[in-house]
Design a protein around this motif. Structure first.
Motif, PDB file in Angstrom:
ATOM      1  N   GLY A 154       8.494  11.673 -12.922  1.00 13.92           N
ATOM      2  CA  GLY A 154       9.803  11.046 -12.831  1.00 13.92           C
ATOM      3  C   GLY A 154      10.864  11.883 -12.158  1.00 13.92           C
ATOM      4  N   GLU A 155      10.514  13.065 -11.693  1.00 10.65           N
ATOM      5  CA  GLU A 155      11.477  13.930 -11.012  1.00 10.65           C
ATOM      6  C   GLU A 155      11.673  13.466  -9.574  1.00 10.65           C
ATOM      7  N   TYR A 156      12.775  13.845  -8.987  1.00  9.24           N
ATOM      8  CA  TYR A 156      13.081  13.470  -7.619  1.00  9.24           C
ATOM      9  C   TYR A 156      12.095  14.111  -6.653  1.00  9.24           C
ATOM     10  N   PHE A 157      11.707  13.371  -5.635  1.00 10.77           N
ATOM     11  CA  PHE A 157      10.898  13.918  -4.543  1.00 10.77           C
ATOM     12  C   PHE A 157      11.342  13.255  -3.260  1.00 10.77           C
ATOM     13  N   GLU A 158      11.113  13.912  -2.132  1.00 11.54           N
ATOM     14  CA  GLU A 158      11.520  13.387  -0.845  1.00 11.54           C
ATOM     15  C   GLU A 158      10.327  12.954  -0.029  1.00 11.54           C
ATOM     16  N   ARG A 184       0.848  -1.209   0.000  1.00 14.01           N
ATOM     17  CA  ARG A 184       0.000   0.000   0.000  1.00 14.01           C
ATOM     18  C   ARG A 184       0.877   1.250   0.000  1.00 14.01           C
ATOM     19  N   ARG A 185       1.920   1.257   0.846  1.00 11.41           N
ATOM     20  CA  ARG A 185       2.845   2.399   0.865  1.00 11.41           C
ATOM     21  C   ARG A 185       3.578   2.540  -0.465  1.00 11.41           C
ATOM     22  N   TRP A 186       3.918   1.398  -1.076  1.00 11.55           N
ATOM     23  CA  TRP A 186       4.598   1.394  -2.371  1.00 11.55           C
ATOM     24  C   TRP A 186       3.719   2.024  -3.447  1.00 11.55           C
ATOM     25  N   GLN A 187       2.427   1.707  -3.420  1.00 11.81           N
ATOM     26  CA  GLN A 187       1.490   2.292  -4.389  1.00 11.81           C
ATOM     27  C   GLN A 187       1.440   3.813  -4.239  1.00 11.81           C
ATOM     28  N   ILE A 188       1.449   4.297  -2.999  1.00 11.52           N
ATOM     29  CA  ILE A 188       1.448   5.743  -2.763  1.00 11.52           C
ATOM     30  C   ILE A 188       2.719   6.361  -3.334  1.00 11.52           C
ATOM     31  N   THR A 189       3.855   5.706  -3.098  1.00 16.28           N
ATOM     32  CA  THR A 189       5.127   6.208  -3.609  1.00 16.28           C
ATOM     33  C   THR A 189       5.136   6.216  -5.137  1.00 16.28           C
ATOM     34  N   LEU A 190       4.642   5.149  -5.761  1.00 15.21           N
ATOM     35  CA  LEU A 190       4.581   5.105  -7.233  1.00 15.21           C
ATOM     36  C   LEU A 190       3.683   6.208  -7.781  1.00 15.21           C
ATOM     37  N   TYR A 234       5.573   9.348  -7.712  1.00 15.57           N
ATOM     38  CA  TYR A 234       6.577   9.318  -8.784  1.00 15.57           C
ATOM     39  C   TYR A 234       5.939   9.699 -10.119  1.00 15.57           C
ATOM     40  N   ILE A 235       4.778   9.131 -10.394  1.00 15.78           N
ATOM     41  CA  ILE A 235       4.064   9.429 -11.645  1.00 15.78           C
ATOM     42  C   ILE A 235       3.658  10.901 -11.677  1.00 15.78           C
ATOM     43  N   GLU A 236       3.122  11.394 -10.555  1.00 16.07           N
ATOM     44  CA  GLU A 236       2.682  12.792 -10.493  1.00 16.07           C
ATOM     45  C   GLU A 236       3.842  13.776 -10.640  1.00 16.07           C
TER      46      GLU A 236
END
Length: 123
Positions: free
Chosen positions: A117-121, A103-109, A112-114
């Motif tokens: 592809g740029e870096y975010f923290e 579930r956390r991985w889906q939020i992170t993906l 990433y899409i939003e």
């Protein structure tokens, strides 16, 4: 590739491989033409993993550290002994822990899409 298709079919009996998504990191075997063509022929869509983004790989940010902690200091005489120990440890992790990390991985993906592809923290 037959093993990949069989594994997908085993996990998703009601969903064809044409609806399967496979997250690949950027290692060589995942990028060679034979691999990409075979996956395309099977109808498997590949989501490419950006280079140097371990935060997008659940095994890197969650599972491997757990296994390293649990297996630290143990000696294995052969690869089969290591495989047995890893499988044993994997079975002790509660199913809810796996579900939570995905579930956390889906939020992170999604982030990433939003971010295109740029870096975010952070999550």
């Amino acid at each position: 590739m037959k093993k990949v298709k069989s594994a997908i079919n085993e996990q998703r009996r009601k969903v064809s491989t044409s609806r399967a998504l496979l997250l690949h990191d950027s290692i060589g075997p995942h990028k060679v033409r034979a691999t990409t063509q075979s996956l395309q022929e099977l109808g498997i869509q590949v989501l490419h993993h950006p280079t140097y983004s371990p935060d997008l790989a659940p095994c890197d940010f969650w599972l491997f550290p757990i296994l390293k902690d649990r297996l630290a200091g143990r000696k294995f005489h052969c690869i089969q002994d290591l495989a047995k120990a890893v499988n044993s440890e994997l079975r002790t992790i509660p199913e809810g822990d796996y579900q939570g990390v995905f579930r956390r991985w889906q939020i992170t993906l999604k982030r990433y899409i939003e971010s295109h592809g740029e870096y975010f923290e952070g999550l």
